[in-house]
Scaffold this active site. Structure first.
Site, PDB file in Angstrom:
ATOM      1  N   GLY A  14       0.624  -0.974   0.028  1.00 41.55           N
ATOM      2  CA  GLY A  14      -0.297  -0.097   0.000  1.00 41.55           C
ATOM      3  C   GLY A  14       1.145   1.477  -0.547  1.00 41.55           C
ATOM      4  O   GLY A  14       2.246   1.435  -0.304  1.00 41.55           O
ATOM      5  N   CYS A  15       0.488   2.000   0.952  1.00 45.55           N
ATOM      6  CA  CYS A  15       1.094   3.683   0.496  1.00 45.55           C
ATOM      7  C   CYS A  15       2.520   3.611   1.225  1.00 45.55           C
ATOM      8  O   CYS A  15       2.346   2.955   2.394  1.00 45.55           O
ATOM      9  CB  CYS A  15       0.309   5.184   1.191  1.00 45.55           C
ATOM     10  N   PHE A  16       3.167   3.587   0.825  1.00 46.28           N
ATOM     11  CA  PHE A  16       4.797   3.583   1.200  1.00 46.28           C
ATOM     12  C   PHE A  16       4.935   4.921   2.419  1.00 46.28           C
ATOM     13  O   PHE A  16       5.786   4.783   2.955  1.00 46.28           O
ATOM     14  CB  PHE A  16       6.012   3.736   0.467  1.00 46.28           C
ATOM     15  N   TRP A  17       4.498   6.045   2.084  1.00 43.91           N
ATOM     16  CA  TRP A  17       4.360   6.439   3.740  1.00 43.91           C
ATOM     17  C   TRP A  17       3.942   5.778   5.358  1.00 43.91           C
ATOM     18  O   TRP A  17       4.513   6.187   5.831  1.00 43.91           O
ATOM     19  CB  TRP A  17       3.208   7.863   3.309  1.00 43.91           C
ATOM     20  N   CYS A  18       3.272   4.712   4.539  1.00 45.32           N
ATOM     21  CA  CYS A  18       2.167   4.627   6.209  1.00 45.32           C
ATOM     22  C   CYS A  18       4.143   3.278   6.895  1.00 45.32           C
ATOM     23  O   CYS A  18       4.076   3.208   7.408  1.00 45.32           O
ATOM     24  CB  CYS A  18       1.484   3.472   5.832  1.00 45.32           C
TER      25      CYS A  18
END
Length: 181
Positions: A14-18
């Protein structure tokens, strides 16, 4: 002189920020780099990846000291911190760039990842079948500078406050033994 045994893991969940924010907290993880892997376009930009046309996944490249944290432990965190049963989706993020995929960098990682997925499915750990792909790592393209250390640099942004922060807090609650002090 002690020789540090470093290894690299590459996960798309999923989102690489998370993902970056979670894996940065693990004792033994030296570096977490957000980027793109598994696609067909050379040197893709974030905007190109977001279209779904490049076939890249948002991913993180983790450099870790295997004497402090094992690949198996990283797999446990990977599967516990996203939904590996949804194809090309994590929450409201939809598209192939948000797929669940493990990119192995050696034969041992491939074996461990495939066995992990097999056990999760055989023991029905999730209500649905795990759809996480296990693939050989190819070229990893580093994301643009503004994506690096995103959560730590932007905690006040709405996505960070509403999505990333709760995931990090959940990780901290359930994986206290892995957190860097």
């Amino acid at each position: 002189m002690t020789v540090v045994k470093e290894q690299t893991a590459i996960f798309a969940n999923g989102c690489f920020w998370c993902s970056e924010a979670i894996f940065q907290k693990i004792n033994g993880v030296k570096e977490v780099l957000p980027g793109y892997i598994g696609g067909t376009t050379e040197n893709p930009t974030y905007e190109e990846v977001c279209t779904g046309q490049t076939n890249h996944a948002e991913a993180i490249k983790i450099v870790f000291n295997e004497e402090l944290v094992s690949y198996q432990e990283l797999l446990e965190v990977f599967f516990a911190t996203h939904d590996p049963t949804t194809l090309n989706r994590q929450g409201n993020d939809i598209g192939t760039q948000y797929r669940s995929e493990i990119f192995y960098t050696n034969g041992s990682q491939k074996e461990q990842a495939m066995l992990f997925v097999k056990i999760l499915n055989e023991e029905n750990i999730f209500e649905k079948k795990v759809v996480t792909k296990v693939s050989k790592a190819d070229t990893f393209y580093l994301a643009e500078n503004y994506h690096q250390n995103y959560f730590n640099n932007n905690p006040e942004k709405s996505y960070c406050a509403m999505v990333v922060s709760p995931k990090v807090k959940k990780f901290e609650k359930f994986f206290q033994e892995h957190i860097t002090k």
